[in-house]
Design an enzyme around this catalytic site. Structure first.
Site, mmCIF file in Angstrom:
data_model
loop_
_atom_site.group_PDB
_atom_site.id
_atom_site.type_symbol
_atom_site.label_atom_id
_atom_site.label_comp_id
_atom_site.label_asym_id
_atom_site.label_seq_id
_atom_site.Cartn_x
_atom_site.Cartn_y
_atom_site.Cartn_z
ATOM 1 N N SER A 153 -14.971 47.765 -42.896
ATOM 2 C CA SER A 153 -16.068 48.618 -43.160
ATOM 3 C C SER A 153 -16.996 47.420 -43.828
ATOM 4 O O SER A 153 -16.496 47.142 -44.977
ATOM 5 C CB SER A 153 -15.916 49.658 -43.627
ATOM 6 N N GLU A 154 -18.123 47.107 -43.366
ATOM 7 C CA GLU A 154 -18.887 45.831 -44.022
ATOM 8 C C GLU A 154 -19.360 46.264 -45.466
ATOM 9 O O GLU A 154 -19.609 45.400 -46.376
ATOM 10 C CB GLU A 154 -19.861 45.396 -43.045
ATOM 11 N N ASN A 155 -19.351 47.642 -45.816
ATOM 12 C CA ASN A 155 -19.783 47.747 -47.241
ATOM 13 C C ASN A 155 -18.495 47.385 -48.275
ATOM 14 O O ASN A 155 -18.802 47.633 -49.337
ATOM 15 C CB ASN A 155 -20.226 49.073 -47.411
#
Lengths: 236, 216, 216, 236
Positions: C46-48
């Site tokens: 998840s890119e966060n």
């Protein structure tokens, strides 16, 4: 799909070739992948370009690959501790590219996110800047440095879990995390392999995505380059 | 009676300010750590990846995983943090270190520094020196005022390959202290027993002389 | 009988390979997580700032400090690691993620993608989409084959502002599957009940047809 | 030389000015410096350029500064959750610069080491590339992006010690560590302040050198933007 290999030799199997570029972690002899360097020596592969802050000492660290003449070129920031290095260099048998230590660290760091170039003020007006593009930002001059990647990165960590999540110890961390990200194949040797889930997910220095192969170190020497101590009497 | 190495280090320690983050180079600069006044709380950074460097370990307690940038075994403190080389040079090149104390082969009157290479001799590399002088807020040089052959090291122009251009803020040598400002160098202190004439004779660089030294 | 959204997600899940690191976009791509075969072990990024994304939390167990890139509350797994946004995009832009599955407004026959902006309408931003298509090794698009007004979304050229140029490797739409290769697009699968004529009629892009589909 | 301040208001005292550039950590509403944003609102300072991945929601996060019209320009990657934002933008009352999320993260990261520019392939051939320098490396085209710094960075961490060494929690880390390095003054609010020495020196995410001021958060709301759950019955 296990990432775990039984020996350094097996972990290097199938990914080495003459003329390859490697990165090897460590600062001086601290945090170097001892087993993997020894296995690379035993592989006999030659004409290697080695990216590492230092070049080891004569009989330890990357110095072992110099003795066997497997290294064609070094990209380093400081190589003071190695007589065979000096001999080969002065005899023109070895190419050498000096980078300022911070530039070297950032070039390797840039390899991870695929940044091909960045500007820095380090080295402006010195030999390091010669032949490099100069550019002004806000009235100050910077030079262009390029990102570095390796065919294989040799990494030393303290602990890994089976996914390749890594934790480094004290100043043995140094160049290892960036090199793990900058290797097309990154191999780590660790002092301790733990079950997945034993490491705190907030405390992982290098996520397993950057690590393709894992071995457990055998017979680590962890040689101290300059033992400096005080006696209890001296106090602080 | 020029200053000894210890006296130079002691003088350099006066540049430390409470709360400073400081990087000490290899050699004489390392000695500065021995002269930090008790009233001054500074945090020493070691560019191999440590903030809050402690003293040498007791005999038998050295940890091969804990060294400084000079590759000496050291210890950690309460406040210590470890980080990668990239993060270390984020501190250094990004202007987060307040003060660096370094050695020198030559310094020019504009503040150019040469301390890493003698053409024709084996070159060991610049290590972190170029990054330190490029990024640290204040750069103080400790050096012998003259080379072993007596030649000047504080020059109009450096003759050796440079480490950085216009980067030196202050020189502490065995004869005294120079500040290097935008409009040139100023001699601000004399070591005991050293005369203005001595300094002039042993220096190639142009420098002004701070008023109170003229009335000595 | 074109594929439903679930069927498209299920088809996309067939692209997952054991050991893959995968980033799933917001919307239909998120559904793919529900169809990962038991025999396939993939790690969701998840890119966060998270690798090893787990399912939604049980009621009452949501942690505000643990969300995915769609800002939904989620859980961690045994293998999970957390990291900064910069490190997250080192993975994404540096080519360390094997597969990304994204939605699209338009795709061109060269693999250009438009999925972030309609001129004249309020633009919410591209989020991480441009980085994903620039860096991830394989980009799979799940989309309705036609817009609500019936117009084609798989086009000769995109008319909307691009997210990336020549970045799409594969399209899974409700009518079938297209591979996009260097020498053009190829229709490789048809959804049940969809004819070649249907696809041709509903598509503006040029595409070849894989042999076995011609003999249907 | 204590870095500890008694309130957000005091921690912001003397460093704010009209027209300043701030960075605020967080992804969505996760890991945002709630107290510091509220204090910035109460300061009344205006014409602020705010660098943050998102713009909060109407009544929370940076949305609070939009309501009071204190923000002149946003540099963000995604702003979907904020109606007042949309209104001001469409009415030309607010400048907006969209960056791809990875580009934004890297631009902020570059601020720490003083890198004024770097090349990336993200956005090549798109609106993002317009007006930017293009350059080829190894036959591939990249665009030049610039580093970002802030006059003041507002950071949210989980724990700090009194030196400002920080630990973040789970995905609340996000943009916070880079922003801490990129602020001329970086202020952190934490859930827990511990004695120096209580944090493991190998596990510090942001070393204290990057943090100038510390407060302990009061009345953290930690609002959840999208509560998604499953029932026990559903299994995995």
């Amino acid at each position: 799909m296990s990432k775990i290999y039984k020996s350094a030799e097996r972990a290097l199997d199938g990914i080495l070739f003459d003329g390859m570029t490697i990165m090897a972690g460590g600062f001086g002899l601290c945090g170097i992948p001892e087993n993997l360097i020894a296995a690379l020596r035993d592989s006999g592969k030659k004409d290697i370009t080695a990216i590492s802050n230092n070049a080891g000492v004569d009989d330890f660290g990357l110095g072992m690959l110099l003795q066997t003449r497997q290294i064609k070129k070094m990209i380093s920031s400081y190589v003071g501790e190695n007589k065979e290095f000096e001999r080969q260099y002065l005899a023109d048998e070895l190419e050498l590219e000096f980078n300022p230590q911070g530039t070297l660290a950032e070039r390797i760091r840039a390899g991870g996110p695929g940044i091909p170039g960045f500007y820095t003020k380090t080295g402006v007006g010195t030999l390091v800047a010669e032949g490099k593009e100069h550019k002004e930002f806000d009235g100050e001059t910077y030079i262009l440095e390029t990102g570095l990647k390796a065919d294989v990165s040799l990494i030393k960590a303290w602990k890994a879990d089976k996914e390749g999540n890594l934790i480094f110890k004290k100043t043995a961390r140094n160049f290892n995390p960036m090199m793990a990200s900058a290797g097309k194949v990154s191999i780590v040797e660790v002092e301790e392999l733990v079950e997945t889930g034993e490491l705190d997910p907030d405390q992982i220095h290098t996520p397993g995505i950057f690590i393709q192969r894992i071995i457990v170190s055998k017979n680590l020497e962890k040689r101290i380059e300059q033992l400096t101590t005080r006696t209890k009497k001296e106090g602080i | 009676m020029a200053w000894t190495r210890e006296e130079m280090a002691k003088r350099a320690a006066q540049e430390l300010v409470n709360g400073y983050y400081v990087n000490l180079g290899i050699g004489i600069p390392t000695l500065v750590a021995n002269f930090i006044p008790d009233s001054v709380d500074v945090t020493l950074q070691s560019e191999n990846g440590m903030l809050g460097m402690g003293p040498f370990p007791y005999e038998g307690e050295a940890d091969p995983d804990l060294i400084n940038a000079g590759k000496q075994t050291i210890t950690e403190l309460n406040r210590t943090s470890y980080f990668s080389s990239a993060d270390s040079f984020s501190m250094i090149r990004g202007g987060h270190i307040d003060l660096s104390i370094l050695g020198a082969m030559q310094v020019s009157e504009q503040g150019d520094l040469a301390n890493w290479m003698i053409p024709g001799k084996m070159v060991k590399g610049m290590g972190g020196a170029m990054d330190l002088v490029a990024g640290v807020k204040k750069v103080v040089i400790i050096m012998d005022h003259n080379a072993r052959d007596g030649s000047a090291k504080f020059l109009k122009e450096c003759t050796l390959p440079l480490t950085g251009v216009k980067v030196v803020d202050m020189i502490i040598s065995d004869v005294g202290v120079f500040m290097i400002k935008d409009d040139g160098a100023v001699l601000t202190e004399l070591a005991p027993g050293i005369s203005l004439e001595d300094v002039k004779e042993r220096t190639e660089a142009n420098f002004k002389i701070e008023k109170h030294l003229l009335t000595l």
